[in-house]
Design an enzyme around this catalytic site. Structure first.
Site, mmCIF file in Angstrom:
data_model
loop_
_atom_site.group_PDB
_atom_site.id
_atom_site.type_symbol
_atom_site.label_atom_id
_atom_site.label_comp_id
_atom_site.label_asym_id
_atom_site.label_seq_id
_atom_site.Cartn_x
_atom_site.Cartn_y
_atom_site.Cartn_z
ATOM 1 N N CYS A 92 4.140 -11.278 12.016
ATOM 2 C CA CYS A 92 3.925 -9.529 12.120
ATOM 3 C C CYS A 92 2.689 -9.760 12.554
ATOM 4 O O CYS A 92 2.344 -8.549 12.942
ATOM 5 C CB CYS A 92 3.861 -9.228 10.468
ATOM 6 S SG CYS A 92 5.045 -8.794 9.625
ATOM 7 N N HIS A 112 -1.547 -3.456 11.198
ATOM 8 C CA HIS A 112 -0.554 -3.815 10.923
ATOM 9 C C HIS A 112 -0.176 -2.820 9.409
ATOM 10 O O HIS A 112 -1.170 -2.457 8.902
ATOM 11 C CB HIS A 112 -0.519 -5.390 10.695
ATOM 12 C CG HIS A 112 1.423 -5.112 10.063
ATOM 13 N ND1 HIS A 112 2.432 -5.479 10.725
ATOM 14 C CD2 HIS A 112 2.010 -6.169 9.088
ATOM 15 C CE1 HIS A 112 3.511 -5.664 9.822
ATOM 16 N NE2 HIS A 112 3.113 -6.852 9.275
ATOM 17 N N ASN A 129 8.030 -1.352 7.440
ATOM 18 C CA ASN A 129 7.077 -2.125 8.701
ATOM 19 C C ASN A 129 7.399 -2.833 9.298
ATOM 20 O O ASN A 129 9.179 -3.656 9.145
ATOM 21 C CB ASN A 129 7.139 -3.460 7.228
ATOM 22 C CG ASN A 129 6.067 -4.499 8.120
ATOM 23 O OD1 ASN A 129 6.479 -4.537 9.505
ATOM 24 N ND2 ASN A 129 5.987 -5.671 6.830
HETATM 25 O O1 UT7 Z 1 4.157 -7.947 6.971
HETATM 26 C C1 UT7 Z 1 3.205 -8.912 6.691
HETATM 27 C C2 UT7 Z 1 2.676 -9.497 4.633
HETATM 28 N N1 UT7 Z 1 3.739 -8.781 4.222
HETATM 29 C C3 UT7 Z 1 2.348 -8.514 2.988
HETATM 30 O O2 UT7 Z 1 1.867 -7.480 3.246
HETATM 31 C C4 UT7 Z 1 3.304 -7.774 1.690
HETATM 32 C C5 UT7 Z 1 2.337 -8.233 0.996
HETATM 33 N N2 UT7 Z 1 3.044 -7.889 -0.780
HETATM 34 C C6 UT7 Z 1 3.226 -6.251 -0.207
HETATM 35 O O3 UT7 Z 1 2.956 -5.254 0.232
HETATM 36 C C7 UT7 Z 1 3.430 -6.329 -2.240
HETATM 37 O O4 UT7 Z 1 3.377 -7.457 -2.939
HETATM 38 C C8 UT7 Z 1 5.240 -5.771 -2.269
HETATM 39 C C9 UT7 Z 1 5.040 -4.326 -2.093
HETATM 40 C C10 UT7 Z 1 5.831 -6.336 -1.752
HETATM 41 C C11 UT7 Z 1 5.438 -5.678 -3.741
HETATM 42 O O5 UT7 Z 1 4.757 -4.622 -4.633
HETATM 43 P P1 UT7 Z 1 3.411 -4.851 -5.928
HETATM 44 O O6 UT7 Z 1 2.218 -4.395 -6.520
HETATM 45 O O7 UT7 Z 1 2.637 -6.640 -5.982
HETATM 46 O O8 UT7 Z 1 4.343 -5.452 -6.958
HETATM 47 P P2 UT7 Z 1 5.219 -6.889 -7.630
HETATM 48 O O9 UT7 Z 1 5.740 -8.156 -6.817
HETATM 49 O O10 UT7 Z 1 3.774 -7.717 -8.601
HETATM 50 O O11 UT7 Z 1 6.509 -6.161 -8.866
HETATM 51 C C12 UT7 Z 1 5.913 -5.067 -10.255
HETATM 52 C C13 UT7 Z 1 6.671 -5.502 -10.531
HETATM 53 C C14 UT7 Z 1 7.499 -5.885 -11.181
HETATM 54 O O12 UT7 Z 1 7.947 -5.975 -11.787
HETATM 55 P P3 UT7 Z 1 7.710 -6.718 -13.764
HETATM 56 O O13 UT7 Z 1 7.723 -8.132 -13.271
HETATM 57 O O14 UT7 Z 1 6.302 -5.921 -13.996
HETATM 58 O O15 UT7 Z 1 8.656 -6.314 -14.514
HETATM 59 C C15 UT7 Z 1 8.393 -6.202 -10.109
HETATM 60 O O16 UT7 Z 1 10.224 -6.782 -10.287
HETATM 61 O O17 UT7 Z 1 7.618 -3.974 -9.978
HETATM 62 C C16 UT7 Z 1 9.006 -4.652 -10.049
HETATM 63 N N3 UT7 Z 1 9.861 -4.344 -8.261
HETATM 64 C C17 UT7 Z 1 10.580 -3.343 -8.201
HETATM 65 N N4 UT7 Z 1 10.740 -2.496 -8.998
HETATM 66 C C18 UT7 Z 1 10.568 -0.651 -8.901
HETATM 67 C C19 UT7 Z 1 9.803 -5.196 -7.636
HETATM 68 N N5 UT7 Z 1 10.164 -4.465 -6.331
HETATM 69 C C20 UT7 Z 1 10.435 -3.356 -6.753
HETATM 70 C C21 UT7 Z 1 11.186 -2.110 -6.424
HETATM 71 N N6 UT7 Z 1 11.622 -0.845 -7.422
HETATM 72 N N7 UT7 Z 1 11.919 -2.012 -4.973
#
Ligand code: UT7
Length: 331
Positions: free
Chosen positions: A116, A256, A286
């Protein structure tokens, strides 16, 4: 003697027509619009649906848009740099094909891959060639067909990424405008958090790797988020401090577009008001190498000669950094 500076003198962009909305994603994986919007800021993304067309298709469209708008003669372009994590094919440089197709017949070209941060790092490369006096016209294109490496049954990644391309022309400037300063970083620790396991030299493609879905993007979102939030904010604050820029001195943050929460954290740390933050994550998601030039494409009309822009990016590798650039024209 005053140092020769490298300015952006034209921009172009392209996104495919097909819109993949959060509502449609709700029918594909277990997710919902509210979760995606509140966690990422994304409402929809564009997907390239044309058969047998890859990243070059969009890169060419973005470059042609720039050429048509600016009137630059492609034969005068010295160097075409394509920043991409999704080249058309594994070995032949996508940039070589793009340069030929847009009529940049006197240019040399190659691809640059820093996930990225590809476009950000490409800005440094493009500017260095101009500042050194070696070349006069460098075309930098950021383009990615992320849909080609995304598993649309994996809700943790398929909601984030989209396809698109943007282009910027770099030329010498004798008024001191253009790239002023940069702070670019990498840390190999990042490779375990954001990667595609197979298809490279460690794990070549096999029946097994396809069956195990190892050709798709894997991301440990939470860990990447933590690194991205602190590092993008740190480098953006550092580059302001190093150039004695107060929050009033900065006209635009060009961040970004990975996650609206990361963008907000960076802006907060810099003390920059939200009106000064370029945003298009809600409509494109993204697009990896294309996020920064697509912001310039969308905001070009609002930019004024002399505006101070702070670019910031964070990506797989890890790769990250910040660039301070003075805008060089009114459109
Ligand atoms: O561009 C390159 C660099 N990349 C980035 O900068 C991305 C960085 N990361 C992020 O933007 C975020 O971590 C994400 C958007 C990918 C995820 O958001 P998060 O707030 O970190 O969520 P998480 O991974 O901690 O997941 C929270 C919960 C989980 O459920 P439990 O374990 O709390 O029951 C996931 O299973 O949300 C669940 N979850 C979803 N729920 C609904 C994960 N994906 C989804 C989804 N819809 N699409």
């Amino acid at each position: 003697m005053k140092k020769q500076t490298a300015a952006i003198t034209a921009v172009g962009g392209y996104v495919p027509d097909f819109v993949l909305s959060n509502k449609v994603l709700e029918t594909m994986v277990e997710t919902n619009d509210e979760w995606i919007t509140s966690r990422t800021g994304i409402k929809e993304r564009r997907i390239l649906k044309k058969e047998n067309e890859g990243t070059s298709y969009m890169a060419i469209k973005a470059a042609e848009d720039l050429i048509n708008k600016s009137g630059v003669d492609p034969k005068e372009i010295d160097f075409v740099l394509v920043a991409t994590a999704t080249p058309d094919v594994m070995v032949a440089a996508t940039a070589a094909y793009v340069a030929s197709e847009i009529g940049a017949v006197n240019a040399f070209s190659y691809d640059l891959q820093a996930a990225c941060s590809s476009f950000l790092f490409g800005m440094s490369t493009a500017a260095s060639y101009i500042e050194s006096g070696r070349y006069k016209k460098v075309l930098l294109i950021g383009a990615d067909k992320m849909s080609s490496i995304i598993d649309y049954t994996d809700r943790t990644t398929c909601i984030i990424f989209g396809d698109g391309a943007g282009a910027a022309l770099f030329e010498p400037n004798n008024e001191g405008l253009g790239l002023q300063d940069e702070y670019l970083r990498t840390d190999g620790i990042g490779r375990k958090f954001l990667k595609i396991d197979a298809g490279g030299s460690i794990l070549p493609a096999s029946e097994e790797t396809v069956k195990n879905k190892q050709h798709y993007v894997y991301q440990d979102g939470k860990s990447v988020f933590k690194f991205a939030v602190s590092n993008m904010a740190d480098v953006s604050a550092l580059i302001m401090e190093r150039n004695n820029l107060s929050k009033e001195d900065v006209q635009w943050l060009v961040p970004h577009q990975a996650n609206k929460r990361i963008i907000d954290a960076t802006a907060n740390r810099m003390g920059v008001d939200k009106e000064k933050v370029m945003i298009n994550i809600h409509k494109y998601g993204n697009t990896t190498s294309a996020t920064l030039p697509l912001l310039l494409f969308d905001y070009e009309k609002q930019l004024k000669k002399g505006d101070n822009l702070i670019f910031a990016a964070f990506g797989g590798g890890f790769t990250w950094g910040s660039i301070y650039l003075k805008w060089a024209y009114n459109s």
